[in-house]
Design a protein around this motif. Sequence first.
Motif, PDB file in Angstrom:
ATOM      1  N   LEU A   1       0.833  -1.206   0.000  1.00  0.00           N
ATOM      2  CA  LEU A   1       0.000   0.000   0.000  1.00  0.00           C
ATOM      3  C   LEU A   1       0.864   1.251   0.000  1.00  0.00           C
ATOM      4  CD1 LEU A   1      -2.885  -0.893   2.486  1.00  0.00           C
ATOM      5  CD2 LEU A   1      -3.049  -0.651   0.004  1.00  0.00           C
ATOM      6  N   ASP A   2       1.929   1.229   0.779  1.00  0.00           N
ATOM      7  CA  ASP A   2       2.832   2.378   0.835  1.00  0.00           C
ATOM      8  C   ASP A   2       3.494   2.589  -0.523  1.00  0.00           C
ATOM      9  OD1 ASP A   2       3.763   4.283   2.942  1.00  0.00           O
ATOM     10  OD2 ASP A   2       5.725   3.623   2.228  1.00  0.00           O
TER      11      ASP A   2
ATOM     12  N   ASP B   1       1.177   4.162  -3.079  1.00  0.00           N
ATOM     13  CA  ASP B   1       1.101   5.618  -2.934  1.00  0.00           C
ATOM     14  C   ASP B   1       2.331   6.286  -3.553  1.00  0.00           C
ATOM     15  OD1 ASP B   1      -0.135   8.086  -1.378  1.00  0.00           O
ATOM     16  OD2 ASP B   1       2.023   8.103  -1.005  1.00  0.00           O
TER      17      ASP B   1
ATOM     18  N   ILE C   1       0.004   6.772  -6.866  1.00  0.00           N
ATOM     19  CA  ILE C   1      -0.937   7.818  -6.453  1.00  0.00           C
ATOM     20  C   ILE C   1      -0.261   9.173  -6.313  1.00  0.00           C
ATOM     21  CG2 ILE C   1      -2.470   8.542  -4.583  1.00  0.00           C
ATOM     22  CD1 ILE C   1      -3.102   5.556  -4.156  1.00  0.00           C
TER      23      ILE C   1
ATOM     24  N   LYS D   1      -7.015   5.668  -8.259  1.00  0.00           N
ATOM     25  CA  LYS D   1      -7.836   6.203  -7.165  1.00  0.00           C
ATOM     26  C   LYS D   1      -9.324   6.094  -7.481  1.00  0.00           C
ATOM     27  CE  LYS D   1      -5.822  10.256  -6.664  1.00  0.00           C
ATOM     28  NZ  LYS D   1      -5.529  11.603  -6.094  1.00  0.00           N
TER      29      LYS D   1
ATOM     30  N   LEU E   1     -12.157   0.665   0.096  1.00  0.00           N
ATOM     31  CA  LEU E   1     -11.472   1.628   0.950  1.00  0.00           C
ATOM     32  C   LEU E   1     -11.799   1.420   2.433  1.00  0.00           C
ATOM     33  CD1 LEU E   1     -11.601   4.852  -1.245  1.00  0.00           C
ATOM     34  CD2 LEU E   1      -9.635   3.374  -0.765  1.00  0.00           C
TER      35      LEU E   1
ATOM     36  N   CYS F   1       1.439   4.921   6.535  1.00  0.00           N
ATOM     37  CA  CYS F   1       0.665   4.624   5.332  1.00  0.00           C
ATOM     38  C   CYS F   1      -0.728   5.250   5.421  1.00  0.00           C
ATOM     39  CB  CYS F   1       0.573   3.112   5.157  1.00  0.00           C
ATOM     40  SG  CYS F   1      -0.228   2.580   3.635  1.00  0.00           S
TER      41      CYS F   1
ATOM     42  N   LYS G   1      -0.769   8.886   4.552  1.00  0.00           N
ATOM     43  CA  LYS G   1      -0.741   9.192   3.124  1.00  0.00           C
ATOM     44  C   LYS G   1      -2.123   9.029   2.490  1.00  0.00           C
ATOM     45  CE  LYS G   1       4.089   7.761   2.595  1.00  0.00           C
ATOM     46  NZ  LYS G   1       5.026   6.829   1.916  1.00  0.00           N
ATOM     47  N   TYR G   2      -2.819   7.962   2.855  1.00  0.00           N
ATOM     48  CA  TYR G   2      -4.128   7.711   2.249  1.00  0.00           C
ATOM     49  C   TYR G   2      -5.188   8.678   2.773  1.00  0.00           C
ATOM     50  CZ  TYR G   2      -2.611   3.608  -0.311  1.00  0.00           C
ATOM     51  OH  TYR G   2      -1.981   2.773  -1.216  1.00  0.00           O
TER      52      TYR G   2
ATOM     53  N   TRP H   1      -6.477  11.673   0.564  1.00  0.00           N
ATOM     54  CA  TRP H   1      -7.459  11.649  -0.520  1.00  0.00           C
ATOM     55  C   TRP H   1      -8.654  10.736  -0.252  1.00  0.00           C
ATOM     56  CZ3 TRP H   1      -8.319   6.980  -3.090  1.00  0.00           C
ATOM     57  CH2 TRP H   1      -7.367   5.985  -2.913  1.00  0.00           C
ATOM     58  N   VAL H   2      -8.559   9.874   0.733  1.00  0.00           N
ATOM     59  CA  VAL H   2      -9.693   9.013   1.086  1.00  0.00           C
ATOM     60  C   VAL H   2     -10.686   9.821   1.914  1.00  0.00           C
ATOM     61  CG1 VAL H   2     -10.360   6.938   2.381  1.00  0.00           C
ATOM     62  CG2 VAL H   2      -8.316   6.923   0.954  1.00  0.00           C
TER      63      VAL H   2
END
Length: 627
Positions: free
Chosen positions: A166-167, A170, A174, A212, A222, A262, A265-266, A269-270
């Motif tokens: 996931l990291d 990004d 992303i 995204k 998500l 992590c 970072k998400y 935008w989440v």
Amino acid sequence: RRSRHGGGGGAMADDTEKAIIYAFDQSGAVAADLRERALSYLRDLQASPDGWKQCVPRYQSTAYPEVRFWCLQTLADAVRSHHASLSDQDASALRAHVASWIHDAAARAGDPAAAAPAFIKNKLAQVCARLAGAEYPARWPSFFADLLQLAATAGDGGLDALVRVLDAVDDEVISSGDTQHNLRGAGVHGGNSRGGNSGAAADETPASVRVKDAMRAEPGLLPRIVDALRAVIASGLERATGVTGVTGVTNPVSLAEMAAGCARKYAEWVDVSLFASASFVQTIHAMLASTHHGLRGGGCDFLAALAHKGMDHGAKVGLIARLDLVNVSVNALNGALAIEAAAAADGGGDDDAEESEGKAAALAAAVGGELLSCLRAEAASHAGAEANEPHAPPPPKDACDLAARLVDELAPACVAALGSRHESTTMAILPLATAYVNRLKDAHAARLMPASSAANVEGTLGALLEAVIRRSSFPDESDVGVDFGDGDDKATRECEADAVAIRQELAVLFRSIARLAPHLALGAVRGALARALEPQAGAAQSGPRWQTVETALAALHLVGEGAHDGAVKPGVEESPLGELVEMLLGAWDVPGSKSPADGREVRREETIQRERRTKDVHRAKWYRDIT
């Protein structure tokens, strides 16, 4: 090793492996010309469109971590540069191999003898992320579902893989700024076309946007990712006591820190509601209460990201209030300052504690900065309306009033942080202090300020001035391990330069407050001079610390450098600043000056002796400036 491969292909593979080992050698055992030939051979192999095909069997067969790393790096470059030209068969095979390697690394994570090193897992995650950027959702629609399934079934190794991938998604997709990838045709077609069949429409959607959008559109994805990250953090917190970092085995505390990073970072935008849920916020609060510096710092970083999340001012103030971020940041900051003060009293302190304190200060600065941004928007809107110019509507009045009250609640802890002995903490909070003062300089903002906030202004400004003066002092020589009398020592010069640099930064804030409230600046300088003239309680010498004297004179110089001549020359005209100079010269019995009203005198000989006992050349310079 040659017998494992067999035939001509095996010899070629052996040559490749030898070249990699020679290229990675850092011991000097490999001759420079041989190492350069190895590097040249590997560069040619990486540039070949089919060079990546050697990496798949080599990665699976080699026992050397550096060979695996090179194979993964070559694959990562190939995905970026050549993915669009791969056949469906090659793309499918590569996808299957990378997925199997992720599963294998997760399965081996619990065995120190077999576990992959962190740098291999990170590079493997990078390859996986680049593939996802090229093939999700069209050709690899189950990418994230497969990853979550691995995390649910493979124990700590699966959780480790989840966080790392996931990291990497990004970093590589992303947040990559992938316009240049489109220009190179580096696998941004979403798997909808190959080579020359790719249409303009595919190129118009960057991989970051496509991924995204697909993640948002995939039902329940998500929320599952956010909950998985929360579970990783909670698991690390539960097992934090007594954890040691065993090489090759997943450390739950380190993994929790990675998961929090992590999540930060998400969160950019989440949907904020997923991260602002009661369960997630409770987990972050537990991080802030942890005894591990890394966990506390990770919690601060995450909450700072939430505070910075883009939304309108009214919603932002509401989020800060709903999550109680002011009290949370105040408690985190005060707690970090208390820990550091206790360590300093014991003659200790460490880099981890300093970093944790700096992150707590950054959280407070983020929260306070967003609140002041709301108040600036209110003032700007009223200024535009008053000038009959186009302007944005102001934030809701109740949100502005709440923001003003929360700023007042945050201010004392921020003033305390400004005086921290750690430069990172001071510099993190300085922009917030500057923004607070700038708000007071804005006539519209001052007029809109609630009465309760206006009542706190003078006290806050006075505290800021005191903090600036104290923080501008040179450190105790015993604390920093230097002798300021030794101007030829490199460490002394570096320490002096650091002290001067931060003093210059703080001087900007001091001048800004002095222009806004001259009487408060003069009062702060008077207090500093009084401390400089008083004997230090319990000190072996009769005089104060030389740092106290030098700092007071520096503050007097600072407040006086913008004044006109008549205001600083005794007897020319009446002025508070002139009285300060008169008081100082009289206290040191300078010829031509009057004795202070209380009759206290400092003999010239005593002053000279005290000066000789000190080792800082700057104090002597300030004496000459004053006299």
